[in-house]
Design a protein around this motif. Structure first.
Motif, PDB file in Angstrom:
ATOM      1  N   PRO A  36       0.817  -1.222   0.000  1.00 32.94           N
ATOM      2  CA  PRO A  36       0.000   0.000   0.000  1.00 32.94           C
ATOM      3  C   PRO A  36       0.851   1.274   0.000  1.00 32.94           C
ATOM      4  CG  PRO A  36      -0.871  -1.579   1.572  1.00 32.94           C
ATOM      5  CD  PRO A  36       0.431  -2.130   1.079  1.00 32.94           C
ATOM      6  N   ASP A  37       2.083   1.182   0.522  1.00 31.93           N
ATOM      7  CA  ASP A  37       2.944   2.358   0.601  1.00 31.93           C
ATOM      8  C   ASP A  37       3.899   2.498  -0.574  1.00 31.93           C
ATOM      9  OD1 ASP A  37       1.874   3.164   3.072  1.00 31.93           O
ATOM     10  OD2 ASP A  37       3.154   1.724   4.114  1.00 31.93           O
ATOM     11  N   GLY A  38       4.018   1.492  -1.433  1.00 29.28           N
ATOM     12  CA  GLY A  38       4.945   1.552  -2.563  1.00 29.28           C
ATOM     13  C   GLY A  38       5.465   0.175  -2.904  1.00 29.28           C
ATOM     14  N   LEU A  39       6.725   0.089  -3.347  1.00 32.34           N
ATOM     15  CA  LEU A  39       7.346  -1.185  -3.703  1.00 32.34           C
ATOM     16  C   LEU A  39       8.283  -1.637  -2.591  1.00 32.34           C
ATOM     17  CD1 LEU A  39       8.346  -0.722  -7.448  1.00 32.34           C
ATOM     18  CD2 LEU A  39       6.600  -2.221  -6.523  1.00 32.34           C
ATOM     19  N   LEU A  40       8.236  -2.919  -2.294  1.00 33.74           N
ATOM     20  CA  LEU A  40       9.163  -3.523  -1.340  1.00 33.74           C
ATOM     21  C   LEU A  40      10.169  -4.337  -2.144  1.00 33.74           C
ATOM     22  CD1 LEU A  40      10.033  -4.303   1.545  1.00 33.74           C
ATOM     23  CD2 LEU A  40       8.385  -6.185   1.407  1.00 33.74           C
ATOM     24  N   ILE A  41      11.452  -4.049  -1.975  1.00 31.37           N
ATOM     25  CA  ILE A  41      12.522  -4.765  -2.677  1.00 31.37           C
ATOM     26  C   ILE A  41      13.238  -5.640  -1.659  1.00 31.37           C
ATOM     27  CG2 ILE A  41      14.632  -4.541  -4.038  1.00 31.37           C
ATOM     28  CD1 ILE A  41      13.711  -1.699  -4.778  1.00 31.37           C
TER      29      ILE A  41
END
Length: 85
Positions: A36-41
């Motif tokens: 929900p907050d962006g991309l997790l790498i």
């Protein structure tokens, strides 16, 4: 931390600073997950057997005998009783 999107062929990408790559153990293949907050790498875990050779060499350097300890407790009854030359 802010960074810019750069053109990579027909796609776009980002450049990650070396310090972040080292801190989060990112190298080679990574996993991208939308949140929900962006991309997790996250780093992709290496297959279990990928580092066996390095671990074996490290064990040898530490003085472990490759056959003595690894095969200890295994029976050789078949070769002693059943095998005929």
């Amino acid at each position: 931390m802010n960074t810019r999107l750069i053109r990579v062929g027909n796609s776009q990408g980002i450049v990650l600073p070396k310090k972040l790559l080292q801190q989060y153990h990112l190298a080679g293949e990574v996993d991208l997950r939308p949140t929900p907050d962006g991309l997790l790498i996250t780093p992709v875990a290496a297959p279990r057997r990928q580092d066996w050779d390095a671990r074996f060499q490290q064990a040898l350097a530490q003085g472990h005998a490759p056959e003595g300890e690894l095969l200890e407790g295994f029976s050789d009854d078949f070769e002693n009783a059943e095998w005929q030359w």
